[in-house]
Design a protein around this motif. Sequence first.
Motif, PDB file in Angstrom:
ATOM      1  N   LEU A  13      -3.423  -0.948   9.460  1.00 15.92           N
ATOM      2  CA  LEU A  13      -2.997  -0.271   8.242  1.00 15.92           C
ATOM      3  C   LEU A  13      -2.929  -1.294   7.105  1.00 15.92           C
ATOM      4  CD1 LEU A  13      -0.071   1.940   9.632  1.00 15.92           C
ATOM      5  CD2 LEU A  13      -2.321   2.740   8.872  1.00 15.92           C
ATOM      6  N   LEU A  14      -3.489  -0.919   5.963  1.00 14.55           N
ATOM      7  CA  LEU A  14      -3.421  -1.775   4.792  1.00 14.55           C
ATOM      8  C   LEU A  14      -2.038  -1.645   4.159  1.00 14.55           C
ATOM      9  CD1 LEU A  14      -5.000  -3.588   2.700  1.00 14.55           C
ATOM     10  CD2 LEU A  14      -5.370  -1.472   1.410  1.00 14.55           C
ATOM     11  N   LEU A  15      -1.331  -2.778   4.011  1.00 14.30           N
ATOM     12  CA  LEU A  15      -0.016  -2.765   3.376  1.00 14.30           C
ATOM     13  C   LEU A  15      -0.206  -2.629   1.866  1.00 14.30           C
ATOM     14  CD1 LEU A  15       3.067  -3.087   3.514  1.00 14.30           C
ATOM     15  CD2 LEU A  15       2.718  -5.569   3.331  1.00 14.30           C
ATOM     16  N   THR A  16       0.267  -1.528   1.308  1.00 19.43           N
ATOM     17  CA  THR A  16       0.067  -1.271  -0.119  1.00 19.43           C
ATOM     18  C   THR A  16       1.317  -1.530  -0.955  1.00 19.43           C
ATOM     19  OG1 THR A  16       0.659   1.074   0.139  1.00 19.43           O
ATOM     20  CG2 THR A  16      -1.678   0.470   0.367  1.00 19.43           C
ATOM     21  N   LYS A  17       2.502  -1.460  -0.312  1.00 16.90           N
ATOM     22  CA  LYS A  17       3.710  -1.579  -1.122  1.00 16.90           C
ATOM     23  C   LYS A  17       4.923  -1.833  -0.239  1.00 16.90           C
ATOM     24  CE  LYS A  17       5.879   0.804  -5.054  1.00 16.90           C
ATOM     25  NZ  LYS A  17       5.911   2.061  -5.853  1.00 16.90           N
ATOM     26  N   HIS A  58      11.637   1.444   7.729  1.00 19.00           N
ATOM     27  CA  HIS A  58      10.700   2.358   8.370  1.00 19.00           C
ATOM     28  C   HIS A  58       9.353   2.274   7.650  1.00 19.00           C
ATOM     29  CE1 HIS A  58      12.357   4.999   5.146  1.00 19.00           C
ATOM     30  NE2 HIS A  58      11.101   5.440   5.082  1.00 19.00           N
ATOM     31  N   ILE A  59       8.321   2.692   8.338  1.00 15.40           N
ATOM     32  CA  ILE A  59       6.959   2.609   7.823  1.00 15.40           C
ATOM     33  C   ILE A  59       6.481   4.000   7.439  1.00 15.40           C
ATOM     34  CG2 ILE A  59       4.573   2.020   8.385  1.00 15.40           C
ATOM     35  CD1 ILE A  59       5.716  -0.062  10.355  1.00 15.40           C
ATOM     36  N   ASP A  60       6.026   4.138   6.203  1.00 19.02           N
ATOM     37  CA  ASP A  60       5.447   5.396   5.735  1.00 19.02           C
ATOM     38  C   ASP A  60       3.925   5.261   5.727  1.00 19.02           C
ATOM     39  OD1 ASP A  60       7.910   6.479   5.349  1.00 19.02           O
ATOM     40  OD2 ASP A  60       7.989   6.052   3.187  1.00 19.02           O
ATOM     41  N   THR A  61       3.267   6.081   6.535  1.00 14.74           N
ATOM     42  CA  THR A  61       1.798   6.085   6.540  1.00 14.74           C
ATOM     43  C   THR A  61       1.307   6.979   5.418  1.00 14.74           C
ATOM     44  OG1 THR A  61       1.793   5.761   8.940  1.00 14.74           O
ATOM     45  CG2 THR A  61      -0.250   6.541   7.927  1.00 14.74           C
ATOM     46  N   LEU A  62       0.603   6.378   4.466  1.00 10.36           N
ATOM     47  CA  LEU A  62       0.176   7.110   3.269  1.00 10.36           C
ATOM     48  C   LEU A  62      -1.143   7.829   3.477  1.00 10.36           C
ATOM     49  CD1 LEU A  62       1.086   4.380   0.630  1.00 10.36           C
ATOM     50  CD2 LEU A  62       2.497   6.272   1.429  1.00 10.36           C
ATOM     51  N   SER A  63      -2.014   7.241   4.267  1.00  8.88           N
ATOM     52  CA  SER A  63      -3.305   7.851   4.586  1.00  8.88           C
ATOM     53  C   SER A  63      -3.739   7.282   5.922  1.00  8.88           C
ATOM     54  CB  SER A  63      -4.328   7.563   3.487  1.00  8.88           C
ATOM     55  OG  SER A  63      -4.588   6.182   3.414  1.00  8.88           O
ATOM     56  N   GLU A  64      -4.970   7.509   6.270  1.00 15.61           N
ATOM     57  CA  GLU A  64      -5.448   7.073   7.577  1.00 15.61           C
ATOM     58  C   GLU A  64      -5.328   5.566   7.763  1.00 15.61           C
ATOM     59  OE1 GLU A  64      -9.537   7.232  10.269  1.00 15.61           O
ATOM     60  OE2 GLU A  64      -9.451   8.223   8.323  1.00 15.61           O
ATOM     61  N   LYS A  65      -5.503   4.794   6.691  1.00 20.31           N
ATOM     62  CA  LYS A  65      -5.508   3.338   6.814  1.00 20.31           C
ATOM     63  C   LYS A  65      -4.573   2.636   5.839  1.00 20.31           C
ATOM     64  CE  LYS A  65     -10.222   2.866   8.611  1.00 20.31           C
ATOM     65  NZ  LYS A  65     -11.528   2.170   8.412  1.00 20.31           N
ATOM     66  N   LYS A  66      -3.655   3.366   5.220  1.00 22.05           N
ATOM     67  CA  LYS A  66      -2.724   2.766   4.268  1.00 22.05           C
ATOM     68  C   LYS A  66      -1.290   3.084   4.656  1.00 22.05           C
ATOM     69  CE  LYS A  66      -5.754   2.933   0.174  1.00 22.05           C
ATOM     70  NZ  LYS A  66      -5.875   3.433  -1.222  1.00 22.05           N
ATOM     71  N   ALA A  67      -0.400   2.126   4.357  1.00 18.70           N
ATOM     72  CA  ALA A  67       1.010   2.346   4.662  1.00 18.70           C
ATOM     73  C   ALA A  67       1.871   1.494   3.741  1.00 18.70           C
ATOM     74  CB  ALA A  67       1.295   1.998   6.118  1.00 18.70           C
ATOM     75  N   GLN A  68       3.124   1.889   3.618  1.00 18.73           N
ATOM     76  CA  GLN A  68       4.114   1.123   2.883  1.00 18.73           C
ATOM     77  C   GLN A  68       5.362   0.967   3.740  1.00 18.73           C
ATOM     78  OE1 GLN A  68       4.778   3.476  -0.658  1.00 18.73           O
ATOM     79  NE2 GLN A  68       6.245   4.835   0.334  1.00 18.73           N
ATOM     80  N   THR A 112     -10.388   0.294  -1.209  1.00 19.23           N
ATOM     81  CA  THR A 112      -9.588  -0.857  -0.779  1.00 19.23           C
ATOM     82  C   THR A 112      -9.544  -0.996   0.741  1.00 19.23           C
ATOM     83  OG1 THR A 112      -7.601   0.522  -0.918  1.00 19.23           O
ATOM     84  CG2 THR A 112      -8.129  -0.835  -2.839  1.00 19.23           C
ATOM     85  N   THR A 113      -9.835   0.058   1.455  1.00 19.77           N
ATOM     86  CA  THR A 113      -9.780   0.002   2.931  1.00 19.77           C
ATOM     87  C   THR A 113     -11.146  -0.257   3.556  1.00 19.77           C
ATOM     88  OG1 THR A 113     -10.014   2.407   3.028  1.00 19.77           O
ATOM     89  CG2 THR A 113      -7.770   1.519   3.014  1.00 19.77           C
TER      90      THR A 113
END
Length: 834
Positions: free
Chosen positions: A32-36, A160-170, A23-24
């Motif tokens: 950062l890709l907004l996932t949720k 607040h922003i949670d970074t899930l991986s290098e290019k994903k965040a919620q 997806t990235t």
Amino acid sequence: MKYNITIFSGLIAILFLVSSCKTTKYVPENKLLLTKNIIEINGNKNTETNLTPYIIQKPNSKAMGLPLSLWFYNMGNENYQKKWDQKILKYADSSHFATKVFSLKQSIGWANFNKSFNEWLFKNGEAPIFLDTLKANKTQKTLKQYYLDQGYFNSHINYHIDTLSEKKAQVVYQIDKGSPYKIDSIFTNIASPVIDSLYQQHKTKSLIKKNRIFKREIFENEAERLTQIFRNSGVFHFSKYSITFKDIDSTRADHRTNVIIDIADRLIELEDTLIAVSYEISKIKEVNVYTDYSYTKKNLPIKNTIKYKNIQFLSYDDLNFKPEILYRYILLKPGNIYSDKNNMLTRNYLNGLSIFKSLRIEYEEIANHELQANIYLTPSKRYGLKLEAEFIHSNQKPFGLSGKATLNNKNTFHRNEVFEIGLQGSFLNSAEISDGKFINAWEIGVDASYKIPRFFLPFSKNLTFLKNTSPTTIFTLGTSLQKNVGLDKQRFTFIAAYDWTRNRKYQHTFELLNAQFINNLNVNSFFNIYKSEFRKLENIRDAYFPDYLELSENNATTFVQESLNDTNFALTEPEAYREVKNVEKRYDIITENSLIPAISYQFTYNNQVNFNDYDFSFFKAQITSSGVLASKLAKEKNENNIKQILNTNIAQFIKIDFDYRKHWLLKYNNVLAFRANIGYALPYGNSSSLPFSRSYFAGGPNDIRAWKIYELGPGSENSGLEFNVGNFKLMSNIEYRFDIIRGFKGALFADAGNIWDTTNSEITSSEAKFNNLNSLTKIGIGSGFGIRYDFSFLVLRGDLGFKTYEPYLTTDNKWFQNYNLKNSVFNIGINYPF
């Protein structure tokens, strides 16, 4: 259980995953890709969807939890233009491998296809949505305002922003609502005496009440309620903006606030100065109706003027509308006080006539608190032609085209009526005919209707229950003729119906008479069409009459009569004799000509606002009675003591149908749709069975989609007949609809239901009967998936149904025994099934 579907679905899923990589794929290094979006209220995760509209930035849309649109986008190559340029240069070299093998034209064609396919993917797929902190800040403010409107004056919103991986965040939004404020004391400050008097008359129904939670919606609805009261009571100039609510205190420690309902005077401009004057009640002094208004005529002189009951009807040309007829639909009368409600009803009634292209109502103050109402009507073209076409597909009709041409004449006799005459035809490929021709069947019909915009009654027309409704009377006369369609029926129909609506949600239809005469023109082809019946006769011939060599579809009726007249056969082989007798009875039922003089009432509730409203409820109930009066009046009887008219049996039955539907709009524009349907018909008196055209069936593209039309039932019987019908039906459907890619939509569905026979007919087996609640175990269940394409004006639908529970199987386990592609049913349909 077969695993075909699981393997097939797995291959599709793998293809998606491999093609779209991840997806990235097109997410830059600094994005950062907004996932949720996660919402926590008072420390708990919120699972409701009521806050979804207030989230400014949402992640990529999903179907079944998967970002299908994003996957399609990622399947594309962003450098497709550059690659296309490179390929064209390579293919220009005659020594290139592709050019030598396929030719230059074919190689360039392949390059163009790749380019077009990538363009399509990027156009119809969904680009990755990058997290935007500006939009998160705006969401924070929007949520704060939302809770203010709900009475939570001291709420706190953070994120607040949670970074899930290098290019994903919620994004996690944390909400501390606090305690809601409630309404304490209520006061009024009303400037105009007329407004104050009206308020006092209606204050008991006020929406603002002590101890209610302070909600903005309540105050907005109260302002709307008061505005309607004032304007429907003659206060023409009243504006909702004169109403304000004051003394709101959000600092009190007890979380309560007083409210002052403040209604100011009317503001008017006098010599560049705004001054306040009291609101007063206005009366209508004059009403003018321009019956043929258009923008190009507005400055021309009036040619005709007729005054009817104090209303003036004017025209620029000849007056083509009878004033006494138009007068009925105009509730604006000289001497009456002004009313928004009467203004709206007049507009609705005149629009409902379907003879005006547009209308406008304007008011002019001609004296102090005296109004002149001007109604401008622009007639539609008197004659119109409408063309319609439709594609037909079913298991009996693999391919077909139908069309209809309708000519209408509006204001036929200058009394606002609409006359229509329609010619319709169908050209079909019938599976029942094997003559080598692709188009081997047809149907043609003509019908005429006469619509009167009022109740056409022989008795009193002052019916109180019709007040504030839009009554219509419709007379319809039609006939149709079939060739190579079943038994080649000829139909004659006459309908006299009354229709009225109190508002857009509720509709009533009363058919004083729906008379239908059905004449079977080709009964001799019965055994050619219903081959299962002929096969039964063949089996009996082979077992008991081996010398009867001349048996064929054309002389099968002779064999039936000779078998039933054979006394020795009846005595020695009672089971086989009964089988032949049942074939004869089914023959009589299906080939019987029918006269169905029915009367019915139908009620419909539908709160769908428009075609794009995906969250609504629908309910329809109908009761039909046939043959009651005709059977009493008929003097003619046949040899079986059955009453007839013109040598045709009168069908006598009562039928009740209920249909309920509910649609829920879910996240990402997905929809959950549900339908429940129950119908029961009871033949009695002059009839021992239902006419075939009024019986229930199961299966087909709009029914239980794992079975073909007429294939399922009745009950747990597996008769092998081409047409299975019953007099009792239960059905329910549930369908999850989701977007795949622009225009393309998918669906997962489950259908359940069946038909039964409750008439205790001799030809009905015990498996086909509905005896008690245990018969519900004979419900058939199908499930499957569908692909649809939305053309905006219609939806083309393909559904693949799999037999999930088959009540007719003789095995103990009836679940998933034929759940495979081989036994599935592919349905093609237009628009959604429900």
